[in-house]
Design an enzyme around this catalytic site. Structure first.
Site, PDB file in Angstrom:
ATOM      1  N   GLU A   1      29.456  20.885  10.701  1.00 28.57           N
ATOM      2  CA  GLU A   1      30.086  19.624  11.138  1.00 28.57           C
ATOM      3  C   GLU A   1      29.050  18.504  11.291  1.00 28.57           C
ATOM      4  O   GLU A   1      29.183  17.641  12.152  1.00 28.57           O
ATOM      5  CB  GLU A   1      30.844  19.801  12.465  1.00 28.57           C
ATOM      6  CG  GLU A   1      31.969  20.794  12.433  1.00 28.57           C
ATOM      7  CD  GLU A   1      33.056  20.419  11.463  1.00 28.57           C
ATOM      8  OE1 GLU A   1      33.259  19.218  11.216  1.00 28.57           O
ATOM      9  OE2 GLU A   1      33.682  21.344  10.917  1.00 28.57           O
ATOM     10  N   GLY A   2      28.010  18.547  10.476  1.00 27.11           N
ATOM     11  CA  GLY A   2      26.961  17.516  10.537  1.00 27.11           C
ATOM     12  C   GLY A   2      25.801  18.000  11.384  1.00 27.11           C
ATOM     13  O   GLY A   2      25.956  18.206  12.589  1.00 27.11           O
TER      14      GLY A   2
END
Ligand SMILES: Cc1cc2nc3c(=O)[nH]c(=O)nc-3n(C[C@H](O)[C@H](O)[C@H](O)COP(=O)(O)OP(=O)(O)OC[C@H]3O[C@@H](n4cnc5c(N)ncnc54)[C@H](O)[C@@H]3O)c2cc1C
Length: 567
Positions: free
Chosen positions: A426-427
């Site tokens: 998610e980054g």
């Protein structure tokens, strides 16, 4: 702490969470503490009785790859069906999507309990409900009517299907192709990797929410969003091959799949060439869910460490019996540091969720734009603060348990392994930090940051406890002005971006800590929360000063790095 005590703590934090007045004003009746407390109590019992007993089997047995399909551990399917039957997938979905229309703020509290019990289990719920939310808005009626009810009932599952061998953080390099045939049907060909729950036997069908290249336009402009079913509705193959599952450090119960697509039929979702923008709603909700994930695992590790420190006896006067290690100042410091970060991480997660609620529910365009800016500022902070909190607290828990913590007899090594990935998917931390610098500070001219500073300063009363927080807000403002003036030398600023993100986290955390000290109350729960928050404030100045300096070291550090890393 027991699940019941954690539930009480969450209820107390919700009673004093920021922005709830604004939420109530934007949707009267939505803030209902009595109902929320009952739901959180139910979530705590579900987490403790149904999910937690499964976590060891999920870790040890994991998921297995057998004859081209993924088989999950014993008991996984029954627990999933129970989870769906009890309505946990529908909590924060709109009524049109079959949901209960409760706020994300409440869902975030419940997710912390589920993640404490098992992050590997809870990970399947997130793409299911976030895909349902996205499809409800972006898909045509046929897809919406067939997929949304089955996703929210848990009969079918969803994935977020972005990553490829050459496209991780750099989504614009996706190569998977989408071609529209003369029959008007889209077909997908390419390889995707690291897809969580990319295959399993928990549901009868899986829909991959996939970004694929539908034109030759470069970068993200050539990407469109597709829903690619694992099979057709009658179970016939759809050109989706499960190549393998990754052997990974932790989260063994959550199969991470390499998938091949060979002419798989797909439905276009949203406008062609706007795939990333359409997927954004799902991605934002998934990112918010990372916050209770980190806090939940950290709470699990902290609870084990607290219990162990009270039982384990070492040291003390040699003439007398050994004393519980919890009596040693250094052990107390470690436990308080863990508790402080957990309590503040919890508060940040709830604040970010409340702002997300406001950004979705505010009707007036101007107010909505303000909440969106604030949500975009808070989300990378909530995501990354909690992600690193999960791993750090698990590591500190191992330290408190000593050698025992390093063995499989105790769960803290599992928590450490599970949590390591939170700062990657998610980054990554680095990408969140760059987002904060390039988009939030430079592109958006610091609008979200300004809104945060003004909300926090309006809140702080003129009392001695607020002093460290007030100084940290000033520090953040000064550092952001300095970085703002470095637009022309982005590498200088990028080298300090993670420290800047950390400073933002400390500023938001300091504000949350001050609120907790001020409003938590003086009963048993209130005193625990206050104690943890006061410890955070005690260390705040020292920590914030370090990050402020690291964020603005600039050119000197770049020279050293370039010199060392020169080929
Ligand atoms: C357990 C697990 C589950 C996952 N689940 C999913 C899933 O369900 N769906 C999905 O699509 N993907 C999934 N992923 C993939 C995950 O999202 C990626 O691993 C993540 O986006 C990072 O990409 P990468 O691994 O290619 O790292 P890279 O992009 O190669 O990054 C490596 C390092 O370089 C840094 N870096 C990269 N680019 C830059 C830059 N421009 N500037 C500065 N630093 C940079 C990063 O911060 C990082 O530290 C999963 C991964 C794991 C491990």
């Amino acid at each position: 702490m027991s699940y019941a005590l954690q539930a009480e703590t969450l209820v107390r934090q919700l009673e004093m969470a920021p922005f709830l007045d604004a939420l109530e004003a934007s949707a009267p009746g939505i803030v209902d503490h009595e109902t929320w407390a009952a739901i959180i109590d139910h979530a705590a019992r579900f987490a403790c009785d149904v999910i937690a007993p499964l976590d060891v089997a999920l870790d040890r047995e994991g998921a297995r790859f057998v004859d081209g399909r993924v088989e999950t551990a014993r008991g996984h399917r029954a627990a999933w069906e129970h989870f769906a039957r009890d309505g946990w997938l529908t909590l924060a979905l709109p009524e049109e999507a079959g949901g209960q229309a409760l706020p994300l703020t409440l869902l975030t509290a419940c997710e912390e309990l589920f993640n404490r019990a098992s992050p590997a289990f809870t990970m399947l719920a997130t793409p299911n409900r976030t895909a349902a939310a996205m499809l409800q808005v972006a898909a045509g009626p046929e897809i919406r009517e067939s997929w949304v009810p089955r996703l929210v009932s848990g009969e079918w599952a969803a994935t977020i299907c972005i990553s490829e061998p050459d496209a991780g953080s750099d989504v614009g390099r996706i190569r998977t192709r989408a071609l529209c045939g003369s029959d008007g049907v889209w077909r997908i060909t390419g390889d995707k990797c690291w897809i969580s729950y990319g295959d399993h036997d928990l549901t009868t069908r899986i829909g991959h929410c996939m970004l694929a290249r539908s034109s030759d336009a470069p970068g993200i402009r050539g990407l469109s969003l597709f829903l690619v079913p694992s099979t057709s509705e009658d179970g016939a193959p759809n050109g989706v091959e499960v190549r393998r599952i990754e052997e990974k450090l932790g989260l063994h119960g959550s199969p991470t799949c390499v998938l091949g697509f060979d002419g798989a039929q797909a439905s276009l979702i949203g406008a062609e060439g706007r795939g990333l923008q359409t997927l954004f709603q799902m991605m934002l909700l998934m990112r918010l869910s990372c916050a209770p994930q980190g806090v939940g695992v950290a709470e699990a590790a902290l609870s084990t460490a607290l219990g162990y420190a009270r039982d384990r006896r070492q040291g003390g006067d040699p003439a007398a019996g050994p004393v519980p290690i919890v009596e040693h100042a250094d052990v107390q410091r470690q436990l308080l540091r863990m508790a402080a970060r957990v309590e503040i991480g919890r508060g940040i997660a709830l604040a970010a969720a409340a702002v997300m609620d406001l950004s979705e529910r505010s009707i007036a365009a101007e107010a909505r734009a303000g909440w969106v800016a604030l949500a975009q500022f808070l989300l990378p902070i909530a995501k990354d603060f909690s992600a690193r909190l999960g791993f750090d607290v698990a590591s500190e828990a191992i330290q408190v348990l000593g050698g025992a913590g390093y063995t499989r007899e105790w769960p803290v090594e599992r928590h450490l392994r599970d949590a390591r990935v939170f700062a990657l998917f998610e980054g990554t931390t680095g990408i969140q930090a760059l987002d904060m610098l390039h988009r939030r500070l430079w592109r958006d001219a610091g609008e979200g940051l300004r809104r945060f500073l003004s909300a926090a300063r309006a809140d702080l009363l003129d009392d001695p406890l607020a002093a460290a927080t007030a100084r940290t807000l000033d520090r953040l403002e000064r550092v952001s002005q300095r970085l703002d003036s470095w637009r022309a030398k982005p590498r200088d600023a990028e080298a300090g971006a993670t420290a800047f993100l950390d400073l933002c986290g400390l500023a938001v955390g300091g504000w949350i800590a001050w609120r907790l000290v001020r409003f938590a109350g003086d009963d048993r729960i209130g005193r625990r929360i206050k104690g943890a928050a006061r410890f955070f404030l005690e260390e705040l100045d020292a920590r914030a000063e370090v990050e402020a300096q690291l964020a603005t070291l600039g050119a000197g550090r770049l020279d050293v790095m370039d010199d060392y890393l020169a080929p």
